[in-house]
Design an enzyme around this catalytic site. Structure first.
Site, PDB file in Angstrom:
ATOM      1  N   ARG A 120     -43.882  27.120 -38.192  1.00 10.68           N
ATOM      2  CA  ARG A 120     -43.241  27.037 -36.873  1.00 10.68           C
ATOM      3  C   ARG A 120     -43.868  27.996 -35.867  1.00 10.68           C
ATOM      4  O   ARG A 120     -43.749  27.783 -34.654  1.00 10.68           O
ATOM      5  CB  ARG A 120     -41.733  27.289 -37.001  1.00 10.68           C
ATOM      6  CG  ARG A 120     -40.983  26.068 -37.492  1.00 10.68           C
ATOM      7  CD  ARG A 120     -39.488  26.304 -37.485  1.00 10.68           C
ATOM      8  NE  ARG A 120     -38.763  25.072 -37.759  1.00 10.68           N
ATOM      9  CZ  ARG A 120     -37.464  25.006 -37.986  1.00 10.68           C
ATOM     10  NH1 ARG A 120     -36.732  26.116 -37.979  1.00 10.68           N
ATOM     11  NH2 ARG A 120     -36.888  23.855 -38.223  1.00 10.68           N
ATOM     12  N   LYS A 139     -27.420  13.149 -50.072  1.00 13.77           N
ATOM     13  CA  LYS A 139     -26.110  12.590 -49.744  1.00 13.77           C
ATOM     14  C   LYS A 139     -26.100  11.613 -48.581  1.00 13.77           C
ATOM     15  O   LYS A 139     -26.689  11.884 -47.533  1.00 13.77           O
ATOM     16  CB  LYS A 139     -25.153  13.741 -49.402  1.00 13.77           C
ATOM     17  CG  LYS A 139     -24.856  14.635 -50.580  1.00 13.77           C
ATOM     18  CD  LYS A 139     -23.983  15.770 -50.130  1.00 13.77           C
ATOM     19  CE  LYS A 139     -23.504  16.585 -51.323  1.00 13.77           C
ATOM     20  NZ  LYS A 139     -22.725  17.738 -50.875  1.00 13.77           N
ATOM     21  N   GLY A 176     -37.225  19.577 -43.725  1.00  9.28           N
ATOM     22  CA  GLY A 176     -37.825  20.612 -44.573  1.00  9.28           C
ATOM     23  C   GLY A 176     -38.347  20.088 -45.901  1.00  9.28           C
ATOM     24  O   GLY A 176     -39.491  20.375 -46.285  1.00  9.28           O
ATOM     25  N   GLY A 217     -32.673  19.440 -38.576  1.00 10.19           N
ATOM     26  CA  GLY A 217     -31.435  18.935 -37.982  1.00 10.19           C
ATOM     27  C   GLY A 217     -31.666  18.120 -36.720  1.00 10.19           C
ATOM     28  O   GLY A 217     -31.063  17.059 -36.523  1.00 10.19           O
TER      29      GLY A 217
HETATM   30  C1  3PG Z   1     -33.391  24.712 -37.719  1.00  8.02           C
HETATM   31  O1  3PG Z   1     -33.965  25.494 -38.479  1.00  8.02           O
HETATM   32  O2  3PG Z   1     -33.107  23.540 -38.031  1.00  8.02           O
HETATM   33  C2  3PG Z   1     -33.084  25.193 -36.346  1.00  8.02           C
HETATM   34  O3  3PG Z   1     -33.671  26.425 -36.112  1.00  8.02           O
HETATM   35  C3  3PG Z   1     -31.603  25.241 -36.094  1.00  8.02           C
HETATM   36  O4  3PG Z   1     -30.992  26.228 -36.872  1.00  8.02           O
HETATM   37  P1  3PG Z   1     -29.415  26.187 -37.038  1.00  8.02           P
HETATM   38  O5  3PG Z   1     -29.122  25.022 -37.949  1.00  8.02           O
HETATM   39  O6  3PG Z   1     -29.029  27.517 -37.647  1.00  8.02           O
HETATM   40  O7  3PG Z   1     -28.808  25.991 -35.675  1.00  8.02           O
END
Ligand code: 3PG
Ligand code: MG
Length: 423
Positions: A54, A216, A373, A396
């Site tokens: 990142r 899931k 990930g 996310g």
């Molecule tokens: C991630 O790693 O998906 C983002 O940095 C968001 O992190 P968070 O889920 O803690 O908001």
């Protein structure tokens, strides 16, 4: 200053007019303090950065701005400290890593994110210097999207750039409220992410396939529901396939599955049927009595899973089926592994899929976009990440995008651009 990127068609992402988003191309940053929101939420092990992906992915934006004489002020969160500073969530090691990666640039670390100390540190920067501020989430105002916190941040800069696509699903002060306070632009990585994702999801070359795996159904309902209305084929893999198999009345033994979501799986299947999307489930599986490194395992058809065994990976016929189908599609979107890929030998199916997607992409037969990930780890483990058309840094946010949601930070950039265009 530029009016719009021109790189994207209107309305590519749900209700957002992406063409309104202003990029940093042509913006005069010389001598200006440029706040750059990045996502340095990176793994830290033993006080050092364990995976710098990142960081490396935003270096082009940082280097471009610094090269044009900006005083670059880097903003990020790390972990979820919830307003309380902890040694494990400090951005100090990240600043050190950045310095290592930008040897020709002065990278400073400022151990606070707002107020006089931050201001003094920034005032001391020379054009072309970089300062990394401390973790924004040490202030509750960040996650609360607090106007005053956003004002305190905005007071530190003249221009704002968001290059944190992977945080774009959070309506937090440094990606949302601040956008109304400074001229706001998207960084190069932000533009690359939204361009790649809109291309694959909103206006793909067809046939288009999505592959969604992972544990899931419950965590990806919205993504699955949206995808079946857009894709020609949806491959469901990993633990979540088990819930779909259960919905067909199949024996799934002691496999990870979610009986409470059988009804959801049926609804998704019905919606897929109505939308002309084919849901592709495993044909055979690799099963074992337990999930353990090198556990004894065997292959069995989905109709013959013993009641005391668990499904841990896709079998050879399932993979052959996927390969055959992949050969017939032009675009693939991939999120989530096909099995318990971190435990040997149950990563084989996922790795084989990674190699095949990479091969077809390399040969110019497929446009491939992957995110999340586990998926990125699998691509790296298979040694093929560089062959994929686009590998997203987002987890996310990628899922939210697949779910058809307007991401608050992207929406804010578009709104700001629209306002600027009106003068
Ligand atoms: C991630 O790693 O998906 C983002 O940095 C968001 O992190 P968070 O889920 O803690 O908001
Ligand atoms: Mg996360």
């Amino acid at each position: 200053m530029n009016e719009s990127s021109g790189a994207l068609d209107k309305g590519a992402a749900g209700g957002i007019d992406l063409s309104r988003i202003r990029t940093i191309d042509g913006v005069d940053v010389d001598g200006k303090r440029v706040l750059v929101r990045v996502d340095f939420n990176v793994p830290i092990e033993g006080g050092a950065v364990a995976d710098a992906t990142r960081i490396t992915r935003v270096l082009p934006t940082i280097a471009k701005l610094a090269g044009q004489g900006a005083k670059v002020v880097v903003l990020s969160h790390l972990g979820r400290p919830k307003g309380v500073p902890t040694p494990e969530t400090s951005l100090r090691p990240v600043a050190a890593k950045m310095q290592e990666l930008l040897p020709g640039t002065n990278v400073h670390f400022i151990p606070t994110s707002i107020g006089d100390e931050a201001k003094r540190g920034i005032d001391a920067l020379k054009p072309g210097d970089v300062a990394v501020l401390e973790n924004l989430r040490y202030h509750k105002g960040e996650e609360n999207n607090d106007k005053d916190f956003a004002k305190a941040l905005a007071a530190l800069g003249d221009i704002y750039v968001n290059d944190a696509f992977s945080s774009a699903h959070r309506a937090h002060a440094s990606v949302e409220a601040i956008v109304d306070l400074l001229p706001a632009y998207a960084g190069l990585l932000m533009m690359a992410e939204i361009t790649a994702l809109s291309r694959a999801l909103e206006m793909p070359e067809r046939p288009v396939m999505a592959i969604v795996g992972g544990a899931k159904v419950s965590t990806k309902i919205e993504a699955l529901t949206n995808l079946v209305t857009r894709m020609d084929q949806l491959v469901v893999g990993g633990g979540m396939a088990t819930t779909f198999l259960l919905a067909q009345g199949k024996e799934v033994g002691t496999s990870l599955c979610e009986p409470d979501f059988v009804a959801t799986a049926k609804e998704i299947k019905a919606l897929a049927d109505r939308s002309g999307c084919e849901i592709v489930l495993p044909i055979d599986e690799v099963v074992a009595m337990k999930l353990e490194e090198n556990a004894e395992s065997w292959i069995c058809p989905v109709d013959e899973v013993p009641a005391d065994a668990m499904i841990l990976d896709a079998g050879p016929q399932s993979l052959a089926n996927l390969k055959r189908r992949l050969a017939g599609v032009r675009t693939v979107l991939w999120n989530g592994p096909l099995g318990a890929f971190e435990t040997k030998p149950f990563g084989e199916g996922t790795l084989a899929l990674a190699r095949e997607v990479a091969r077809l992409t390399r040969e110019g037969r497929l446009l491939s976009v992957a995110g999340g990930g586990d998926t990125v780890r699998a691509l790296n483990d298979a040694g093929v990440a560089a062959d994929i058309t686009y590998v997203s840094t987002a987890g996310g946010a990628f899922l939210e995008w697949l779910g058809g949601h307007d991401l608050p930070a992207v929406l804010a950039l578009s709104r700001s651009g629209a306002r600027a265009a009106c003068g």
